[in-house]
Design an enzyme around this catalytic site. Structure first.
Site, PDB file in Angstrom:
ATOM      1  N   ALA A 171      52.210  72.859  11.037  1.00  0.00           N
ATOM      2  CA  ALA A 171      51.386  73.470  12.230  1.00  0.00           C
ATOM      3  C   ALA A 171      50.038  74.029  11.803  1.00  0.00           C
ATOM      4  O   ALA A 171      49.491  74.854  12.792  1.00  0.00           O
ATOM      5  CB  ALA A 171      52.301  74.719  12.524  1.00  0.00           C
ATOM      6  N   SER A 226      47.250  71.960  12.000  1.00  0.00           N
ATOM      7  CA  SER A 226      46.502  71.205  13.042  1.00  0.00           C
ATOM      8  C   SER A 226      47.321  70.286  13.932  1.00  0.00           C
ATOM      9  O   SER A 226      48.549  70.304  13.888  1.00  0.00           O
ATOM     10  CB  SER A 226      45.734  70.020  12.196  1.00  0.00           C
ATOM     11  N   GLY A 227      46.478  69.650  14.790  1.00  0.00           N
ATOM     12  CA  GLY A 227      47.295  68.547  15.786  1.00  0.00           C
ATOM     13  C   GLY A 227      48.238  69.172  16.528  1.00  0.00           C
ATOM     14  O   GLY A 227      48.271  70.241  17.142  1.00  0.00           O
ATOM     15  N   TYR A 254      54.757  53.585   7.779  1.00  0.00           N
ATOM     16  CA  TYR A 254      54.952  54.531   8.810  1.00  0.00           C
ATOM     17  C   TYR A 254      55.992  54.344   9.948  1.00  0.00           C
ATOM     18  O   TYR A 254      56.752  55.254  10.376  1.00  0.00           O
ATOM     19  CB  TYR A 254      53.397  54.636   9.572  1.00  0.00           C
TER      20      TYR A 254
END
Ligand SMILES: NC(=O)c1ccc[n+]([C@@H]2O[C@H](COP(=O)([O-])OP(=O)(O)OC[C@H]3O[C@@H](n4cnc5c(N)ncnc54)[C@H](OP(=O)(O)O)[C@@H]3O)[C@@H](O)[C@H]2O)c1
Length: 293
Positions: free
Chosen positions: A24, A26-27, A173
């Site tokens: 939490a 960033s982004g 990913y």
């Protein structure tokens, strides 16, 4: 646009509830944390960087919320155990757990737990945290795991998880995001009470997710991030617009347990992501790695 407005949950009053949002600082995670705080929830802000975490906590205090920053590196299973202990120590229970922290590595490496690092941070860590908090999540609580549409390109081959040989960053990913969707499905099947869902937030080229990517990928993301959103027909998101679906799932009255959501609607995930045997195998595999087997 505020995520809670985009998700049409701005009328919800989450006063008296407690939410933990991982990643939490960033982004997308920061936007979800702020939205849940504005709706009245007590928000536990997780991250690695204390200064950025305390800055988000200050933003939450400014909207009248009661935040707490908790630090843990998701590549370290001992730190995750410590995070779960701290959550227990500081709260009576969790109503919402948003498993959002995630990363992308261009170069492959294997963590101390003996698994490829993207799989570790993006799947094994939320698995370990969530299962450690089993009896702390309220029976009517919710676990939202932030996956990605890229899960459709993921292929889960267990024999490839213990090595970083022949590493391909995008394949790793995609595999980790496939694991996120399978995890939510199996979690919902195994847990009585709390509902578990997964979601695609959106495509955020300006996010920190690409900071470990190759120069061409970072250059492409910079170009994408400069294109005005209307010109991309909504395909390119800001962190706030990408926070809409996770905020919806964290705050809405009822969700379709075990489902995978995009644009606040359940959608059919990839064939592998619907394979219940694979989901069960991933759970057992993850338990074994967390237990050091
Ligand atoms: N960006 C996209 O286009 C996109 C698309 C689909 C799905 N997603 C998913 O959305 C989620 C949020 O991504 P984002 O775009 O908001 O990325 P972001 O801005 O880089 O935020 C990721 C968050 O995860 C934290 N994190 C990363 N590695 C960590 C680790 N080892 N231990 C603890 N925390 C760690 C980061 O903390 P630090 O700042 O300390 O690293 C940060 O708080 C991720 O799960 C991602 O896979 C993103």
């Amino acid at each position: 646009m505020r995520p809670e407005d985009g998700a049409s949950v701005h009328h919800r009053d989450l006063t008296g509830t407690t939410a933990l949002v991982t990643g939490a600082t960033s982004g997308v995670g920061r936007e979800v944390a702020l939205a849940l705080g504005r709706l009245g929830a007590r928000v536990l802000v997780h991250g690695r960087d204390r200064d950025r975490g305390e800055a988000v906590a200050d933003e939450l205090r400014a909207v009248g919320a009661d935040p707490l920053f908790l630090r843990a590196d998701f590549a370290d299973l001992d730190a995750l155990a410590g995070l779960a202990d701290e959550v227990r120590e500081h709260t009576d229970g969790l109503d919402v757990l948003v498993n959002n922290a995630g990363t992308h590595f261009d170069e492959g490496w294997v963590t101390d737990a003996g698994v490829e690092a993207t799989f570790h941070v993006n799947h094994l860590a939320p698995f370990a945290l969530t299962t450690r908090l089993r009896d702390h999540v309220a029976d009517d609580g919710r676990v939202v795991t932030v996956a990605s549409e890229v899960h459709r390109r993921g292929d889960l081959v267990f024999e490839e998880l213990r090595t970083s040989e022949d590493y391909d960053g995008f394949a790793a990913y995609g595999r980790s995001k496939l694991a996120n969707v399978l995890f939510a499905r199996e979690l919902d099947r195994r847990w009585d009470g709390p509902e578990a869902v997964a979601c695609h937030p959106g495509f955020v080229p300006a996010s920190g997710l690409w900071r470990h990517s190759s120069l061409p990928v970072r250059a492409a993301m910079t170009v994408f991030s400069l294109v005005p959103r209307p010109l991309t027909f909504g395909r390119v998101d800001t962190a706030a617009s990408a926070a809409v679906t996770p905020t919806f799932l964290a705050a809405v009255d009822a969700v379709d347990g075990g489902a995978y959501y995009r644009d606040c609607e359940p959608v059919t995930p990839s064939e592998q992501a619907r394979d219940d045997d694979l989901a069960a195998r991933l759970w057992t595999y993850s338990e074994d790695v967390v237990a050091g087997r």
